[in-house]
Design a protein around this motif. Structure first.
Motif, PDB file in Angstrom:
ATOM      1  N   LEU A  36      20.974  -6.607  -4.048  1.00  0.00           N
ATOM      2  CA  LEU A  36      22.545  -6.221  -5.171  1.00  0.00           C
ATOM      3  C   LEU A  36      22.137  -5.889  -6.770  1.00  0.00           C
ATOM      4  CD1 LEU A  36      25.034  -8.608  -3.456  1.00  0.00           C
ATOM      5  CD2 LEU A  36      24.450  -5.900  -2.934  1.00  0.00           C
ATOM      6  N   GLY A  37      20.638  -6.473  -6.767  1.00  0.00           N
ATOM      7  CA  GLY A  37      20.172  -6.942  -8.418  1.00  0.00           C
ATOM      8  C   GLY A  37      19.912  -7.688  -8.496  1.00  0.00           C
ATOM      9  N   VAL A  38      20.382  -9.079  -8.619  1.00  0.00           N
ATOM     10  CA  VAL A  38      19.587 -10.184  -8.650  1.00  0.00           C
ATOM     11  C   VAL A  38      19.467 -10.879  -7.281  1.00  0.00           C
ATOM     12  CG1 VAL A  38      19.680 -12.466  -9.342  1.00  0.00           C
ATOM     13  CG2 VAL A  38      20.245 -10.697 -11.041  1.00  0.00           C
ATOM     14  N   ALA A  39      18.117 -11.458  -6.689  1.00  0.00           N
ATOM     15  CA  ALA A  39      17.931 -11.705  -5.208  1.00  0.00           C
ATOM     16  C   ALA A  39      17.153 -13.463  -5.495  1.00  0.00           C
ATOM     17  CB  ALA A  39      18.102 -10.819  -4.521  1.00  0.00           C
ATOM     18  N   VAL A  40      17.196 -14.366  -5.183  1.00  0.00           N
ATOM     19  CA  VAL A  40      15.919 -15.275  -4.873  1.00  0.00           C
ATOM     20  C   VAL A  40      16.187 -15.427  -3.944  1.00  0.00           C
ATOM     21  CG1 VAL A  40      16.502 -17.697  -5.888  1.00  0.00           C
ATOM     22  CG2 VAL A  40      17.989 -16.208  -6.931  1.00  0.00           C
ATOM     23  N   ILE A  41      14.849 -15.932  -4.219  1.00  0.00           N
ATOM     24  CA  ILE A  41      14.390 -16.504  -1.939  1.00  0.00           C
ATOM     25  C   ILE A  41      13.886 -18.001  -2.299  1.00  0.00           C
ATOM     26  CG2 ILE A  41      12.231 -15.914  -0.778  1.00  0.00           C
ATOM     27  CD1 ILE A  41      11.920 -13.066  -1.814  1.00  0.00           C
ATOM     28  N   VAL A  42      14.203 -18.619  -1.581  1.00  0.00           N
ATOM     29  CA  VAL A  42      13.711 -20.463  -1.716  1.00  0.00           C
ATOM     30  C   VAL A  42      13.195 -19.835   0.249  1.00  0.00           C
ATOM     31  CG1 VAL A  42      14.578 -22.674  -1.856  1.00  0.00           C
ATOM     32  CG2 VAL A  42      15.088 -20.509  -2.678  1.00  0.00           C
ATOM     33  N   GLY A  43      12.179 -20.507   0.237  1.00  0.00           N
ATOM     34  CA  GLY A  43      11.524 -21.014   1.491  1.00  0.00           C
ATOM     35  C   GLY A  43      11.435 -22.516   2.000  1.00  0.00           C
ATOM     36  N   PHE A  44      11.667 -22.914   3.485  1.00  0.00           N
ATOM     37  CA  PHE A  44      11.754 -24.155   3.733  1.00  0.00           C
ATOM     38  C   PHE A  44      11.149 -24.342   4.784  1.00  0.00           C
ATOM     39  CE2 PHE A  44      15.621 -21.764   4.878  1.00  0.00           C
ATOM     40  CZ  PHE A  44      15.799 -21.579   6.126  1.00  0.00           C
ATOM     41  N   GLU A  71      25.845  -8.267 -13.079  1.00  0.00           N
ATOM     42  CA  GLU A  71      27.388  -8.833 -13.227  1.00  0.00           C
ATOM     43  C   GLU A  71      27.599 -10.437 -12.670  1.00  0.00           C
ATOM     44  OE1 GLU A  71      29.061  -8.241 -16.131  1.00  0.00           O
ATOM     45  OE2 GLU A  71      27.511  -7.228 -16.280  1.00  0.00           O
ATOM     46  N   THR A  72      27.615 -10.617 -11.908  1.00  0.00           N
ATOM     47  CA  THR A  72      28.328 -12.153 -10.477  1.00  0.00           C
ATOM     48  C   THR A  72      27.220 -12.761 -11.348  1.00  0.00           C
ATOM     49  OG1 THR A  72      28.896 -10.541  -8.727  1.00  0.00           O
ATOM     50  CG2 THR A  72      28.160 -12.910  -8.837  1.00  0.00           C
ATOM     51  N   ALA A  73      25.774 -12.641 -11.320  1.00  0.00           N
ATOM     52  CA  ALA A  73      24.644 -13.387 -11.683  1.00  0.00           C
ATOM     53  C   ALA A  73      25.070 -13.327 -13.590  1.00  0.00           C
ATOM     54  CB  ALA A  73      23.283 -13.054 -11.748  1.00  0.00           C
ATOM     55  N   LYS A  74      25.261 -12.914 -14.185  1.00  0.00           N
ATOM     56  CA  LYS A  74      25.645 -13.316 -15.806  1.00  0.00           C
ATOM     57  C   LYS A  74      26.870 -14.312 -15.397  1.00  0.00           C
ATOM     58  CE  LYS A  74      25.021  -9.255 -17.492  1.00  0.00           C
ATOM     59  NZ  LYS A  74      25.391  -7.893 -18.641  1.00  0.00           N
ATOM     60  N   PHE A 133      20.853 -10.830 -18.747  1.00  0.00           N
ATOM     61  CA  PHE A 133      20.877 -11.751 -18.032  1.00  0.00           C
ATOM     62  C   PHE A 133      18.940 -12.385 -18.745  1.00  0.00           C
ATOM     63  CE2 PHE A 133      18.901 -12.383 -13.810  1.00  0.00           C
ATOM     64  CZ  PHE A 133      19.783 -13.950 -13.307  1.00  0.00           C
ATOM     65  N   ASP A 134      19.032 -12.918 -19.654  1.00  0.00           N
ATOM     66  CA  ASP A 134      17.772 -13.293 -19.934  1.00  0.00           C
ATOM     67  C   ASP A 134      17.644 -14.647 -19.591  1.00  0.00           C
ATOM     68  OD1 ASP A 134      19.478 -15.354 -21.006  1.00  0.00           O
ATOM     69  OD2 ASP A 134      19.799 -14.833 -22.773  1.00  0.00           O
ATOM     70  N   ASP A 189      33.295 -15.336  -1.186  1.00  0.00           N
ATOM     71  CA  ASP A 189      33.761 -15.018  -2.747  1.00  0.00           C
ATOM     72  C   ASP A 189      33.708 -15.919  -4.064  1.00  0.00           C
ATOM     73  OD1 ASP A 189      35.847 -12.545  -4.094  1.00  0.00           O
ATOM     74  OD2 ASP A 189      36.493 -14.661  -4.031  1.00  0.00           O
ATOM     75  N   VAL A 190      33.251 -16.508  -4.938  1.00  0.00           N
ATOM     76  CA  VAL A 190      33.033 -16.729  -6.122  1.00  0.00           C
ATOM     77  C   VAL A 190      34.354 -16.231  -7.477  1.00  0.00           C
ATOM     78  CG1 VAL A 190      32.303 -19.338  -7.182  1.00  0.00           C
ATOM     79  CG2 VAL A 190      31.141 -17.997  -5.610  1.00  0.00           C
ATOM     80  N   ASP A 191      35.386 -16.532  -7.381  1.00  0.00           N
ATOM     81  CA  ASP A 191      35.954 -16.296  -8.683  1.00  0.00           C
ATOM     82  C   ASP A 191      36.006 -15.236  -8.820  1.00  0.00           C
ATOM     83  OD1 ASP A 191      37.110 -18.696  -8.487  1.00  0.00           O
ATOM     84  OD2 ASP A 191      35.146 -19.595 -10.028  1.00  0.00           O
ATOM     85  N   GLY A 192      36.527 -13.984  -7.403  1.00  0.00           N
ATOM     86  CA  GLY A 192      36.256 -12.973  -7.419  1.00  0.00           C
ATOM     87  C   GLY A 192      35.339 -12.667  -7.729  1.00  0.00           C
ATOM     88  N   HIS A 193      33.899 -12.959  -7.349  1.00  0.00           N
ATOM     89  CA  HIS A 193      32.277 -12.110  -7.830  1.00  0.00           C
ATOM     90  C   HIS A 193      31.732 -12.976  -5.711  1.00  0.00           C
ATOM     91  CE1 HIS A 193      31.858 -11.295 -11.614  1.00  0.00           C
ATOM     92  NE2 HIS A 193      33.198 -12.563 -11.804  1.00  0.00           N
ATOM     93  N   GLN A 194      30.948 -11.799  -5.582  1.00  0.00           N
ATOM     94  CA  GLN A 194      30.699 -11.995  -4.168  1.00  0.00           C
ATOM     95  C   GLN A 194      28.452 -12.478  -4.260  1.00  0.00           C
ATOM     96  OE1 GLN A 194      31.904 -10.613  -1.655  1.00  0.00           O
ATOM     97  NE2 GLN A 194      34.196 -10.432  -2.468  1.00  0.00           N
ATOM     98  N   VAL A 195      28.740 -13.258  -3.536  1.00  0.00           N
ATOM     99  CA  VAL A 195      27.417 -13.656  -3.238  1.00  0.00           C
ATOM    100  C   VAL A 195      26.827 -13.730  -2.273  1.00  0.00           C
ATOM    101  CG1 VAL A 195      25.829 -15.271  -3.612  1.00  0.00           C
ATOM    102  CG2 VAL A 195      27.482 -15.319  -5.260  1.00  0.00           C
ATOM    103  N   GLU A 196      26.094 -12.693  -1.856  1.00  0.00           N
ATOM    104  CA  GLU A 196      25.245 -12.778  -0.695  1.00  0.00           C
ATOM    105  C   GLU A 196      24.116 -14.090  -0.084  1.00  0.00           C
ATOM    106  OE1 GLU A 196      24.523  -8.708   1.087  1.00  0.00           O
ATOM    107  OE2 GLU A 196      22.599  -8.941   1.850  1.00  0.00           O
ATOM    108  N   ILE A 197      24.753 -14.541   1.250  1.00  0.00           N
ATOM    109  CA  ILE A 197      23.719 -15.478   1.325  1.00  0.00           C
ATOM    110  C   ILE A 197      22.894 -14.933   2.822  1.00  0.00           C
ATOM    111  CG2 ILE A 197      23.403 -17.921   2.153  1.00  0.00           C
ATOM    112  CD1 ILE A 197      25.739 -18.448   0.813  1.00  0.00           C
TER     113      ILE A 197
END
Lengths: 152, 287
Positions: free
Chosen positions: A40-48, A63-66, A81-82, A139-147
């Motif tokens: 969606l613009g910012v994606a973080v991968i974590v392996g286990f 926007e959500t990441a910021k 998004f620095d 949904d976090v305070d009106g922002h969507q995060v996909e897991i």
């Protein structure tokens, strides 16, 4: 993939975020997917790995990441998004996955987690599984995060 | 950089000479050589080395007993076992007296230096240790895997530590590392290089049909192999590391920035006839 394995990730999300100053997140959707995840613009991968092996992706718009980075930094404005904001999102992903790992251990499935890898760019597809994986929308305070969660 | 003092314990004069010639021109300096256990204990107390290489077979006592006696003087003594035998029983006995690194004779120069670097991380510095030990190991594995999997020769360049973002246009395979140290490996290249390598791997001509999915799967497999072998090479020497890899995540697209602000990272470039293959290895700070 066993649906009960996503609960540790959902529980981690709803437990950890309020501790960082967010309202309690709500689950707004869950589905089984086969195609590659689209960033969606910012994606973080974590392996286990250990008793179960897999990966989790935290996927959101810039926007959500910021918004998340700003809230984590006590409301400090985040215009771009620095590196500082990227570091906040990496740290959040690390905390969420570490908390999920603790929840998995309670189910008798011990896992060790890798460092997070953060990608920025909307023209980006992410493949974490050769088979099906599960997508949860929060949904976090009106922002969507996909897991996205894939377990081998 | 300060010199790191090494004591060599070995009953064979040739073995002692071999170790000292391997360490010539390095940052390691031989401060003492002992040919038996009692000499080793006396010289350890006198010269206080930073690290000891210990042979298993000594005329008076064995290397395990000698290690115990040195640990009695200095519980923090760092000892690497070098022996002709390296079986499970010996490793178990060694671990019980606090030996964490085991090498088998004949020891290669690289193997010895890598091992001593990791053991003396505090003297040498974290960045230098990562670069000289883990990163060079992964670079070797990258070159070998390119040859074995794709049948392609490569010229390797290792850059200085650089934790800035990676720009990816094409494909990147990310494999996480758990254990100590934690980190991740990213193998990445542009689409042309990906197709060229995948065709070479599958023995296909340039005009034969190959889907993106298949080409990505080939690179994913290579990333998986390189990360797994790299970690195994480190684990093979350090029995207390138990580094393991997580399943690969593959990223495809254009104008992607791959960053991790909290890593100590190194870039390796492999020039091949199909294009440049990059590998970035990053370790978590503060390990």
């Amino acid at each position: 993939m066993d649906v009960k394995l996503v609960n540790p990730f959902i529980d981690a999300f709803t437990t950890v975020l309020p501790q960082m100053g967010f309202s309690e997140p709500k689950r707004t959707g869950m589905s089984v997917k086969e195609q590659n995840a689209k960033s969606l613009g910012v994606a973080v991968i974590v392996g286990f790995t250990k008793e179960i092996r897999g990966s989790v992706v935290y996927n959101m718009t810039e926007e959500t990441a910021k918004f998340i980075a700003s809230t984590m930094m006590m409301g400090m404005p985040v215009a771009a998004f620095d590196e500082m904001a990227q570091s906040a999102i990496s740290e959040m992903s690390n905390m969420l996955t570490a908390n999920a790992a603790t929840n998995l251990t309670a189910l008798g499935l011990e896992v060790d987690i890798s460092t997070p890898s953060l990608t920025v760019g909307a023209d980006c597809q992410i493949k974490i599984s050769n088979e099906q994986y599960l997508t949860i929308l929060m949904d976090v305070d009106g922002h969507q995060v996909e897991i996205d969660v894939a377990v081998q | 950089m300060e010199k790191v003092k090494v004591m060599v314990v070995d009953d064979s004069r040739i073995s002692r000479m071999m170790v000292s010639s391997m360490l010539a021109k390095t940052n390691f300096e031989i401060c003492a050589m002992a040919e038996n256990c009692s000499q080793a204990v006396a010289l350890y107390a006198k010269t206080k080395p930073d690290v000891v290489t210990m042979d298993m077979n000594l005329p008076d006592e064995d290397g395990i007993e000698c290690t115990s006696r040195i640990h009695a003087i200095d519980p923090k003594a760092k000892i690497v076992m070098i022996s002709a035998m390296k079986d499970a029983k010996l490793i178990m006995r060694g671990r019980m007296v606090g030996i964490s690194a085991f090498l088998q004779k004949p020891v290669s120069t690289n193997e010895l230096i890598d091992t001593l670097m990791i053991m003396c991380k505090d003297n040498v510095g974290t960045v230098a240790t990562y670069r000289e030990s883990y990163v060079t190991t992964f670079a070797k594995v990258l070159q070998q895997t390119l040859m074995q999997v794709f049948g392609v020769q490569s010229e390797i360049e290792i850059a200085q530590e650089d934790s800035s973002v990676l720009k990816v246009d094409g494909v990147a395979v990310v494999v996480g590392i758990v254990g100590e140290p934690k980190g991740r490996v990213a193998l990445y290249m542009d689409a042309d290089t990906m197709f060229g390598l995948s065709r070479a791997m599958l023995g296909m001509d340039a005009d034969e049909e190959l889907s993106s999915d298949e080409a990505e799967a080939a690179i994913e497999e290579a990333g998986n192999i390189i990360a797994g072998r790299g970690v195994s090479s480190v684990n093979d020497v350090f029995k207390d590391r138990e580094m393991r890899v997580t399943p690969p995540g593959t990223i495809v697209g254009s104008d992607i920035v791959l960053s991790n602000p909290d890593l100590i990272a190194f870039n390796i470039k492999a020039k091949t006839l199909y294009g440049d293959v990059f590998m970035n290895i990053g370790f978590a700070r503060g390990v």
